[in-house]
Scaffold this active site. Structure first.
Site, PDB file in Angstrom:
ATOM      1  N   HIS A   1      30.641   1.513  24.306  1.00  0.00           N
ATOM      2  CA  HIS A   1      30.268   0.512  25.294  1.00  0.00           C
ATOM      3  C   HIS A   1      31.477  -0.300  25.748  1.00  0.00           C
ATOM      4  O   HIS A   1      31.625  -0.617  26.924  1.00  0.00           O
ATOM      5  CB  HIS A   1      29.183  -0.410  24.729  1.00  0.00           C
ATOM      6  CG  HIS A   1      27.813   0.130  24.955  1.00  0.00           C
ATOM      7  ND1 HIS A   1      27.289   1.148  24.196  1.00  0.00           N
ATOM      8  CD2 HIS A   1      26.869  -0.172  25.891  1.00  0.00           C
ATOM      9  CE1 HIS A   1      26.073   1.443  24.640  1.00  0.00           C
ATOM     10  NE2 HIS A   1      25.797   0.660  25.672  1.00  0.00           N
TER      11      HIS A   1
ATOM     12  N   LYS B   1      17.104  -1.183  18.479  1.00  0.00           N
ATOM     13  CA  LYS B   1      16.144  -1.943  17.689  1.00  0.00           C
ATOM     14  C   LYS B   1      16.483  -3.421  17.751  1.00  0.00           C
ATOM     15  O   LYS B   1      17.637  -3.797  17.942  1.00  0.00           O
ATOM     16  CB  LYS B   1      16.123  -1.449  16.237  1.00  0.00           C
ATOM     17  CG  LYS B   1      17.418  -1.673  15.465  1.00  0.00           C
ATOM     18  CD  LYS B   1      17.257  -1.306  14.001  1.00  0.00           C
ATOM     19  CE  LYS B   1      18.585  -1.210  13.282  1.00  0.00           C
ATOM     20  NZ  LYS B   1      18.855  -2.321  12.366  1.00  0.00           N
TER      21      LYS B   1
END
Ligand code: SF4
Lengths: 278, 203
Positions: B57, B122
């Site tokens: 990322h 999550k």
């Protein structure tokens, strides 16, 4: 004096790392099963169904139950009548190296600043204690970062009392929410000093589920806290539900009159702990 | 060590995952598909996912800042935050459950702006991410954390597409079949964590 070869220790550590990643201990299996029966939320039951199916798949020994196979945390007690024929730490680290390699486990240990991976999941975090007798006791926990990252330590005011401790524990669990893969085991270390409380909280999560503290008052506090944590409604994976924690375990140690250190260590449902006595 | 371990008995239900009905989707996702998803929906994804986490990322956001192309066409795609265990021989991937999404929060709005339609991870995420989901008409899914073995079985192919030197953090193209996720945030501000906890909180 009893000779214990460090090679035996290496072998056992390796075995515990591999089995830890694949075989969920029966205390945790039972706790998850009963959580499924208790959970009221349909979404919570869906999540628990997947969690239970998942550890059953892992039992086949092909796929680790969780991809975060953790950093190895090793508590070792060496009896004072034991003579080791080599370096204890080297043997433990070699066991970790071989276990993570041969067990197809993820290597998740790196330099804290450069983030360069050490490549073999070493070094382990090792806590050693000299005890009576001629045995060597080794406990290994594979500690994933998701739950470890939401652990917390607070130096409370010594006059703050039990209510403040409870508040700190429930605040920490609330703050952790769904990212720590609930249902969780909450380890609480009360007393000692700064680092002692943290070590106590880690030891607390290593205690098997279903074995309350030997001191009745503390066992009572464990029960009360479990109820309060479950009232938070976080539920499996944070989607809401009645089972947020499987257990709260507390360990205590005397502390300075002017301080009250409290540590909360969070353990996710992939509660991987193994032990052996040599 | 195959099959040699004791199990605790557990009441099994028939059917693949047991309990609730799942909707089925296939990326690339259109606005219409995203519009139809609501927080709390159970979804099975069949098709391509892109695995990327922390370091990938960081690198992708640097590319976007410099105006350079991303290592894969992100239009309508789904990014899965995962760092799998190494595969055994003959297997496509090891254990492959989700990692904590909030660590990717700072990079997510720019990727949504670039065309990303969904992420899987999550845990709760920042308000900035939620706003970006509404603005760019996208969703946030959660797969069950710690269910890496179960989820791995739904991954049929895996191929590194960028940054092999990142090891487990490399960007991978995954082909999945009936990969189970739950809509945590929808494009209307729906938030399963908030709504679920509200319902069961007793303090
Ligand atoms: S918190 Fe635990 S169960 Fe969840 S991903 Fe991390 S190690 Fe696995």
């Amino acid at each position: 004096m009893r000779e214990v070869s460090v090679d035996r220790i290496r072998e056992e550590v390796k075995r515990l790392c591999i089995e830890g990643a694949y075989i969920l201990e029966e205390d945790v299996q039972s706790a998850l099963k009963s959580a499924f029966e208790r959970e009221v939320s349909p979404m919570g039951r869906e999540v628990l169904t997947q969690i239970i199916k998942n550890y059953e798949i892992a039992l086949d020994g092909v796929l680790p139950m969780c991809q975060d196979t953790g950093i190895a945390v090793v508590f070792v007690e060496v009896g004072r009548d034991v003579r080791l024929d080599g370096s204890l730490e080297d043997a433990i680290n070699q066991g970790v190296r071989e276990g993570y390699g041969e067990g197809y486990l993820r290597k998740s240990v790196c330099h804290p600043l450069t983030r360069q991976n050490t490549g073999d999941n070493t070094p382990a975090v090792i806590h050693t204690r000299i005890t009576e007798g001629d045995r060597v006791k080794i406990k290994v926990a594979l500690k994933g970062a998701g739950s470890e990252n939401k652990s917390s330590l607070k130096m409370l005011n010594p006059t703050a009392g039990v209510e403040a401790i409870k508040e700190f524990v429930t605040d920490t669990v609330r703050e952790a929410g769904g990212s720590v893969c609930p249902p969780i085991v909450v380890g609480v270390g009360i007393g000692g000093d700064f680092e002692k409380s943290a070590i106590l909280s880690k030891e607390a999560i290593l205690r098997p589920i279903g074995r309350p503290h030997q001191d009745e008052t503390i066992a009572g506090l464990e029960e009360e806290l479990l109820e309060e944590v479950n009232k938070l409604g976080i539920g499996p994976m944070g989607f809401g539900g009645t089972v947020t924690a499987l257990a709260v375990h507390i360990e205590v140690y005397p502390c300075h009159i002017a301080s009250l250190p409290v540590s909360v260590n969070i353990q996710c449902h992939a509660d991987r702990h193994k032990e052996v006595v040599i | 060590m195959r099959g040699s371990f004791r199990r605790v008995d557990y009441p099994r239900k028939k059917g693949s995952l047991g309990i609730m009905a799942f909707r089925k989707i296939t990326p690339p996702l259109t606005d219409e598909v995203v519009e139809g998803l609501r927080a709390g929906d159970k979804v099975l994804i069949t098709g391509t996912l892109y695995a990327a986490r922390d370091q990938a990322h960081k690198r992708m956001s640097e590319l976007l800042e410099r105006g350079e192309p991303l290592p894969f066409d992100i239009e309508g795609q789904i990014v899965y935050y995962v760092g799998p265990t190494p595969p055994r021989e003959g297997m496509v991937i090891g254990s492959a459950g989700p990692t904590t999404s909030s660590r990717m929060d700072e990079f997510t709005p720019a990727l949504l702006d670039a065309g990303l339609k969904a992420t899987i991870g999550k845990g709760a995420r920042s308000d900035e991410v939620k706003e970006a989901l509404e603005r760019f008409r996208a969703v946030y899914f959660v797969s069950v954390g710690g269910a890496g073995a179960l989820l791995s079985k739904r991954i049929k192919k895996a191929e590194v597409v960028a940054y092999p030197e990142l090891g487990t953090e490399a960007i991978r193209r995954l082909e999945v079949e009936e990969f189970p996720v739950i809509v945590a945030y929808d494009m209307y501000g729906g938030d399963l964590f908030k709504e679920g906890v509200e319902k069961y909180r007793r303090v």
